[in-house]
Design an enzyme around this catalytic site. Structure first.
Site, mmCIF file in Angstrom:
data_model
loop_
_atom_site.group_PDB
_atom_site.id
_atom_site.type_symbol
_atom_site.label_atom_id
_atom_site.label_comp_id
_atom_site.label_asym_id
_atom_site.label_seq_id
_atom_site.Cartn_x
_atom_site.Cartn_y
_atom_site.Cartn_z
ATOM 1 N N ASP A 51 24.072 44.596 52.961
ATOM 2 C CA ASP A 51 22.775 44.012 53.272
ATOM 3 C C ASP A 51 22.351 43.049 52.169
ATOM 4 O O ASP A 51 21.906 43.467 51.104
ATOM 5 C CB ASP A 51 21.744 45.131 53.442
ATOM 6 N N GLU A 130 28.841 35.797 21.512
ATOM 7 C CA GLU A 130 28.566 36.852 20.536
ATOM 8 C C GLU A 130 27.305 37.576 20.988
ATOM 9 O O GLU A 130 26.191 37.254 20.569
ATOM 10 C CB GLU A 130 28.371 36.249 19.138
ATOM 11 N N GLU A 132 24.644 40.202 21.038
ATOM 12 C CA GLU A 132 24.018 41.229 20.209
ATOM 13 C C GLU A 132 23.219 42.192 21.086
ATOM 14 O O GLU A 132 22.869 41.868 22.223
ATOM 15 C CB GLU A 132 23.116 40.578 19.167
ATOM 16 N N GLU A 212 24.136 44.493 12.944
ATOM 17 C CA GLU A 212 23.488 43.193 12.822
ATOM 18 C C GLU A 212 22.289 43.293 11.874
ATOM 19 O O GLU A 212 22.037 44.311 11.267
ATOM 20 C CB GLU A 212 23.075 42.639 14.190
ATOM 21 N N GLU A 220 26.549 44.082 17.014
ATOM 22 C CA GLU A 220 27.277 42.983 17.642
ATOM 23 C C GLU A 220 28.737 43.375 17.780
ATOM 24 O O GLU A 220 29.329 43.957 16.859
ATOM 25 C CB GLU A 220 27.157 41.707 16.808
ATOM 26 N N HIS A 269 25.050 33.783 20.479
ATOM 27 C CA HIS A 269 25.672 32.517 20.090
ATOM 28 C C HIS A 269 26.912 32.329 20.962
ATOM 29 O O HIS A 269 27.773 33.201 21.040
ATOM 30 C CB HIS A 269 26.066 32.546 18.617
ATOM 31 N N ARG A 339 23.255 27.309 9.882
ATOM 32 C CA ARG A 339 22.974 28.216 10.991
ATOM 33 C C ARG A 339 21.554 28.066 11.528
ATOM 34 O O ARG A 339 21.183 28.742 12.489
ATOM 35 C CB ARG A 339 23.238 29.664 10.563
ATOM 36 N N GLU A 358 29.401 25.665 18.853
ATOM 37 C CA GLU A 358 28.663 26.927 18.933
ATOM 38 C C GLU A 358 27.203 26.618 19.279
ATOM 39 O O GLU A 358 26.466 26.056 18.467
ATOM 40 C CB GLU A 358 28.724 27.699 17.615
ATOM 41 N N ARG A 360 23.710 28.024 19.677
ATOM 42 C CA ARG A 360 23.137 29.222 19.074
ATOM 43 C C ARG A 360 21.837 29.682 19.721
ATOM 44 O O ARG A 360 21.317 30.741 19.401
ATOM 45 C CB ARG A 360 22.899 28.977 17.579
#
Length: 470
Positions: A51, A130, A132, A212, A220, A269, A339, A358, A360
């Protein structure tokens, strides 16, 4: 794997039942179970009915019948059920036309991979998330017309240093100091290792696990990069395994981006690279050892980031993490080792095969099939249109003077703002019919009616602290 090989696998593992799984629109795994007698080679063409009107964001009740067609390449044995259970992930189709369903997230990921090949840019998009999460010992919440409350607790919570634990042995990570002392400060080493080993038993390659930054069990576990569709499937197994390993040990896991006040939120990330005929497209002689295509891909992400956030950061809680001046990368800039930028070029290795982008900003509350597909579409748009990302920002964004900071664009400050950006900027997602107008419109409508408005209409508990005595 062929249907015949799946049946042989089931026989070898003495499977008693088959569990069929698929993804609903917002991003939660759904399933139903049938006896093994209901699975034969024809099942991989005929499928199983269900359904569709009871699945969030899918069919109206007057057109509810749908089929799920199991994919033989997804066969795995469930590690948690009491009885030996074969698991197959399925694709959703219309039972009459046999056309793939536009709102099936897995179908969108399949179309994204096909579109990449059709452009000639590359043949494989590798994704490495990644994801977390928090491991809590207790969670309670309530939301009513005249009351609202929540409480989470953890043996690791720094707020429990004075609690009678018969005895309290201390060793609780302070706020923002969980990255990453050894036990006994780290209480969840063995639990995370069990999660890691369970994933490996399922054939999912894992690179590492660790505590983390936040107190109270933030963790993580990193999976090794895989092609987009495969990683989308693996992310669902990842969440399933992490939650169930914790549940068996009387803990609870959440991928909610911001469950704690004044401590780090939970991000995801997401690394992406494109390859063609076995060669990495993103390695080159430009900034940080990447190619022009990689820089153009970054340009695509930065240009479309506000719209992407409606998919990669799809909850109202996501924007408790994405706050300027705190730990999350909200400023739309790129860098090699910085970062605090929304996009980073990791510098762990000089190998051409390791060159990747990457992104983030995303968090793990997202629907992986949709998020990874949307990120790829932004990268492709950047490459096709040679979008210049501008100069890299190798300074600490949080230390910039106000006049420089004012020149940087930022990610959306709310889900409502992100959905508005998606409504205004979605042409890049519609290329190749990967996302359709139907999908975009339903996503905006569903999120607005079921999440944005209900949160916007409710008093916040802290408002009583601020305003009750006015």
């Amino acid at each position: 794997m062929t249907p015949k090989e799946v049946l042989e696998m089931a026989k070898e593992n003495k499977a008693k039942v088959l569990d069929i799984r698929f993804m609903d629109f917002p991003g939660v795994w759904q399933h139903f179970t049938v006896p093994m007698s209901e699975l034969d080679e024809s099942s991989f063409e005929d499928g199983y009915g269900f359904d569709g009107s009871s699945i969030r964001g899918w069919q109206p009740i007057n057109a509810s019948d749908m089929l799920v067609i199991p994919d033989p390449d997804t066969a795995k044995m469930d590690p948690f059920f009491a009885e030996s259970t074969l698991v197959l992930i399925g694709n959703i189709v219309d039972p009459i036309t046999r056309v793939s369903y536009s709102r099936d997230p897995r179908y969108i990921a399949q179309k994204a991979e096909a579109f990449l090949k059709s452009t000639g840019i590359g043949d494989t998009a590798f994704i490495g998330p990644e994801a977390e999460f928090f491991i809590f010992d207790d969670v309670r919440f309530k939301s009513g017309r005249n009351e609202s409350s929540y409480i989470v607790d953890s043996i690791e919570g720094i707020w429990n240093t004075d609690r009678d634990e018969g005895p309290n042995l201390g060793y609780k990570p302070r706020h923002k100091e969980g990255y990453f002392p050894v036990p006994p400060m780290d209480k969840f080493q063995d639990l995370r290792t069990e999660m890691l080993l369970t994933l490996e038993k399922l054939g999912i390659d894992v690179e590492c696990q660790h505590h983390e930054v936040a107190t109270a069990g933030q963790a993580e576990i990193d999976m090794r990069f895989k092609p987009l569709l495969q990683m989308s499937d693996q992310l669902m197994w990842f969440k399933y395994v992490v939650k169930n390993v914790a549940y068996r040990k009387n803990h609870t896991v959440t991928f909610m981006p911001k469950p704690l006040f004044e401590d780090n939120g939970t991000g995801m990330h997401t690394h992406i690279s494109i390859w063609k005929e076995g060669q990495p497209l993103f390695a080159g002689d430009q900034y940080a050892g990447v190619s022009k295509e990689a820089l153009y891909g970054i340009g695509g992400i930065l240009k479309h980031c506000k719209a992407l956030c409606a998919i990669t950061n799809p909850t109202t809680n996501s924007y408790k993490r994405l706050v300027p001046g705190f730990e999350a990368p909200v400023n739309l800039a790129y860098s090699s080792r910085n970062r605090s930028a929304a996009v980073r070029i990791p510098m762990y290795s000089e190998s051409p095969k390791a060159k990747r982008i990457e992104f983030r900003t995303p968090d793990p509350s997202c629907n992986g099939y949709l998020a990874f597909s949307a990120i790829l579409m932004a990268v492709i748009d950047g490459i096709e249109n040679k979008i210049d990302p501008g100069d890299p920002l190798d300074k600490n964004i949080y230390d910039l003077p106000p006049e420089e900071l004012a020149e940087l664009e930022a990610a959306p400050g709310s889900l409502d703002e992100a959905l508005a950006a998606l409504k205004a900027d979605n042409d890049f997602l519609l290329k190749g019919d990967v996302f359709t107008k139907d999908v975009i419109d339903m996503w905006i409508e569903y999120k607005t009616e079921n999440e944005v408005n209900p949160v916007r209409l409710r008093p916040h508990p802290h408002e009583f602290q601020l305003y009750y005595d006015i």
